[in-house]
Scaffold this active site. Structure first.
Site, PDB file in Angstrom:
ATOM      1  N   SER A   1       0.860  -1.185   0.000  1.00 40.91           N
ATOM      2  CA  SER A   1       0.000   0.000   0.000  1.00 40.91           C
ATOM      3  C   SER A   1       0.891   1.229   0.000  1.00 40.91           C
ATOM      4  O   SER A   1       1.685   1.399  -0.928  1.00 40.91           O
ATOM      5  CB  SER A   1      -0.948  -0.033   1.203  1.00 40.91           C
ATOM      6  OG  SER A   1      -1.862   1.045   1.156  1.00 40.91           O
TER       7      SER A   1
ATOM      8  N   HIS B   1      -2.559  -0.846  -3.383  1.00 39.03           N
ATOM      9  CA  HIS B   1      -3.672   0.077  -3.208  1.00 39.03           C
ATOM     10  C   HIS B   1      -3.407   1.362  -3.984  1.00 39.03           C
ATOM     11  O   HIS B   1      -2.392   2.035  -3.789  1.00 39.03           O
ATOM     12  CB  HIS B   1      -3.858   0.407  -1.722  1.00 39.03           C
ATOM     13  CG  HIS B   1      -4.172  -0.796  -0.891  1.00 39.03           C
ATOM     14  ND1 HIS B   1      -3.896  -0.873   0.461  1.00 39.03           N
ATOM     15  CD2 HIS B   1      -4.739  -1.986  -1.216  1.00 39.03           C
ATOM     16  CE1 HIS B   1      -4.291  -2.048   0.929  1.00 39.03           C
ATOM     17  NE2 HIS B   1      -4.795  -2.735  -0.077  1.00 39.03           N
TER      18      HIS B   1
ATOM     19  N   ASP C   1      -4.736  -4.749   5.897  1.00 37.64           N
ATOM     20  CA  ASP C   1      -5.055  -5.600   4.760  1.00 37.64           C
ATOM     21  C   ASP C   1      -3.949  -6.630   4.542  1.00 37.64           C
ATOM     22  O   ASP C   1      -2.762  -6.301   4.585  1.00 37.64           O
ATOM     23  CB  ASP C   1      -5.224  -4.751   3.497  1.00 37.64           C
ATOM     24  CG  ASP C   1      -5.805  -5.532   2.335  1.00 37.64           C
ATOM     25  OD1 ASP C   1      -6.556  -6.496   2.583  1.00 37.64           O
ATOM     26  OD2 ASP C   1      -5.525  -5.169   1.183  1.00 37.64           O
TER      27      ASP C   1
END
Length: 214
Positions: free
Chosen positions: A34, A61, A154
């Site tokens: 991310s 992401h 996540d």
């Protein structure tokens, strides 16, 4: 394991180079990142070298409101071809398939890639958890999952799924990661086999592949 413990942990009760994983060999590398991920992915993919015998599936992401150039950026920084994943295609050995912005990337029961507009998971889409869980379901012990820099949690549930199916899990060392949230959440599950500085992850991945005759 907490962030102030050693940067690498070798598995004890469960050895990733023996048993099912060695017998069937590895068949995929799944990577999640991310915040700070473009830099992290550039370093990891660039160090994997050419002619990788397995496909690499990536969840990074990204802001879906903007056109992404991540595939072009990473393609210039690695010897491996990099492309945005397309629904219905089979993962290609030696190719990096990246989840499109705003869409979940999964491996279907037939081994083909699927894309989904389903609801956010942990406030994000694409979701590392969904990718890892689908990889665990299809590949089992033949999967390697890597969690790199990023905020949030996540990937934590997903690495547990990979671990439970006999796959191998690698996390970037939270102490040296640009953003520690995601790798620390993965480490906290107890399902991580290797906790390593970013610069060492590619070498371990290649070592796992080489150890199983790849």
């Amino acid at each position: 394991m907490t962030a102030d413990q050693p940067t690498a942990r070798r598995p004890t009760a469960r050895q990733p180079l023996t048993g099912q994983a060695a017998a069937g060999s590895y068949a995929v590398v799944a990577v999640a990142s991310s915040a700070g991920g473009v830099q992290g992915l550039s370093e990891l993919l660039g160090a994997l070298g050419p002619r990788l015998p397995v496909p690499v599936l990536v969840v990074q992401h990204l802001d879906p409101r903007h056109r992404t150039v991540i595939a072009d950026v990473l393609d210039r920084r690695t010897d491996l071809p990099v492309q945005i994943a397309e629904a219905g295609e089979k993962p290609i050995p030696g190719t990096v398939h990246i989840a499109p912005p705003g869409r979940h990337l999964l491996v279907g029961s037939d081994g083909k890639l699927t894309l989904s507009d389903a609801e956010l998971v942990h406030f994000v889409r694409p979701s590392a958890d969904l990718l890892f869980e689908s990889v665990a379901a299809f590949y089992g012990s033949r999967a390697i999952a890597c969690v790199l820099t990023g905020t949030g949690v996540d990937g934590a549930m997903g690495v547990e799924a990979v671990h439970s199916r006999g796959g191998t899990v690698i996390a970037e060392n939270p102490q040296t990661a640009q953003f520690s949230g995601m790798p620390q959440a993965a480490v906290n599950t107890g399902a991580v086999d290797f906790v390593l500085p970013l610069v060492e992850i590619a070498e371990v991945v290649r070592g796992l592949l080489d150890a199983t005759g790849q």
